[in-house]
Design a protein around this motif. Structure first.
Motif, PDB file in Angstrom:
ATOM      1  N   LEU A  13      22.724  39.483  73.287  1.00 18.02           N
ATOM      2  CA  LEU A  13      21.654  40.440  73.027  1.00 18.02           C
ATOM      3  C   LEU A  13      20.846  40.031  71.801  1.00 18.02           C
ATOM      4  N   ASP A  14      21.524  39.580  70.749  1.00 22.74           N
ATOM      5  CA  ASP A  14      20.823  39.161  69.530  1.00 22.74           C
ATOM      6  C   ASP A  14      19.868  38.019  69.832  1.00 22.74           C
ATOM      7  N   GLY A  15      20.333  37.044  70.585  1.00 20.78           N
ATOM      8  CA  GLY A  15      19.484  35.913  70.921  1.00 20.78           C
ATOM      9  C   GLY A  15      18.309  36.310  71.791  1.00 20.78           C
ATOM     10  N   GLN A  52      18.437  44.784  64.207  1.00 19.62           N
ATOM     11  CA  GLN A  52      17.091  44.198  64.314  1.00 19.62           C
ATOM     12  C   GLN A  52      16.005  45.255  64.462  1.00 19.62           C
ATOM     13  N   ILE A  53      16.377  46.474  64.844  1.00 23.99           N
ATOM     14  CA  ILE A  53      15.432  47.578  64.971  1.00 23.99           C
ATOM     15  C   ILE A  53      15.824  48.669  63.976  1.00 23.99           C
ATOM     16  N   GLN A  75      24.701  37.929  58.038  1.00 26.72           N
ATOM     17  CA  GLN A  75      23.249  37.908  58.122  1.00 26.72           C
ATOM     18  C   GLN A  75      22.724  39.132  58.851  1.00 26.72           C
ATOM     19  N   GLN A  76      23.389  39.533  59.951  1.00 24.64           N
ATOM     20  CA  GLN A  76      22.966  40.715  60.702  1.00 24.64           C
ATOM     21  C   GLN A  76      23.106  41.972  59.857  1.00 24.64           C
ATOM     22  N   LEU A  77      24.191  42.094  59.112  1.00 22.53           N
ATOM     23  CA  LEU A  77      24.391  43.263  58.264  1.00 22.53           C
ATOM     24  C   LEU A  77      23.318  43.326  57.183  1.00 22.53           C
ATOM     25  N   ALA A  78      22.908  42.176  56.693  1.00 20.13           N
ATOM     26  CA  ALA A  78      21.881  42.140  55.664  1.00 20.13           C
ATOM     27  C   ALA A  78      20.520  42.560  56.207  1.00 20.13           C
ATOM     28  N   LEU A  79      20.387  42.575  57.549  1.00 20.11           N
ATOM     29  CA  LEU A  79      19.112  42.943  58.153  1.00 20.11           C
ATOM     30  C   LEU A  79      18.872  44.447  58.133  1.00 20.11           C
TER      31      LEU A  79
END
Length: 257
Positions: A13-15, A52-53, A75-79
């Motif tokens: 899903l991330d990709g 991401q949203i 990295q995702q958590l930092a988003l």
């Protein structure tokens, strides 16, 4: 979500969200979520998954969290934008929040990639306060994108993330009804054909208005807005009304002017 299969689902899903179609979906969902959440009031709101949203960007509650699994990358958590606090959960089916403590929960594309979507919903129902609100984002199998994905299972050329088990709107409403989560509104969007380039997706942008008017249930993505109903609860007027009425009844008629 847990296990290697669930981690692969998250990666898929991330990709996909970085693709032109993924950016198209994110843009529509951001606009719709901003409109839906702007006037939802309370104290505590949580977005589960998909950093991401920023599903809570337009919401004005003082406490907002981003719930992420341990399998999410640093990295995702930092988003997580908007200054939201990170609430790490081992599994979305076991949220780190007290029962009846949240006013709003947003589930962006979580249930269709969860190994136990029913349990995730039951957990969300547990943490919501009475009259708490839930917003779910999902891919619509009854759409051009859904048909394209079905053909991809035969040809091997998939358009949407391969790991997802997409849930129809009627089925989703049935699940919510069983948990006393009453659907108040539903929205569909992303009516463009399943094109792979942003140029072609933008050329079909005119279909958004046409789709809302002529084929509103065939959008590639839907949102469901539900409220937790508690049986036996009734709204009553302010306490002073009752006290005032009781006082008037207690005054003898001879003393009234």
């Amino acid at each position: 979500m847990n296990g290697a299969a669930s981690e692969k689902s998250i990666i898929d899903l991330d990709g996909w969200l970085q693709s032109p179609a993924g950016e198209y979906v994110r843009a529509w969902e951001q606009r719709c979520l901003d409109e839906l959440t702007a006037d939802i009031f309370g104290f505590n709101a949580v977005q589960i998954g998909l950093p991401q949203i920023d599903t809570l960007a337009a919401n004005r509650m003082p406490n907002k969290w981003q719930a992420a699994t341990m399998s999410s990358s640093v990295q995702q958590l930092a988003l997580a934008p908007g200054g939201r606090q990170i609430a790490v959960a081992l599994d979305f089916a076991d949220l780190p929040f007290a029962s009846q403590s949240l006013d709003l929960v947003v589930l962006p594309h979580v249930l269709e990639f969860a190994s136990e979507p029913h349990q995730v919903l039951r957990e969300v129902e547990r943490v919501l306060i009475p009259e708490g609100q839930l917003i779910i984002c999902g891919f619509n199998p009854a759409s051009l994108w859904g048909v394209r994905q079905g053909l991809g299972r035969i040809t091997g050329h998939h358009y949407l993330p391969i790991a997802g088990e997409f849930i129809s709107m009627p089925r989703m409403k049935d699940w919510l009804k069983l948990l006393n989560l009453g659907v108040t509104r539903s929205h569909f969007g992303c009516y463009a054909p399943p094109c792979r380039s942003s140029v072609w997706l933008n050329r079909f942008a005119f279909m958004e208005r046409a789709g809302d008017r002529w084929w509103p249930y065939l959008g590639a993505v839907y949102m469901v807005h539900a409220i937790k109903r508690v049986k036996g609860m009734t709204l009553i007027g302010p306490a002073w009304n009752k006290k005032s009425a009781a006082a008037n009844q207690a005054v003898p008629a001879t003393n009234r002017k």
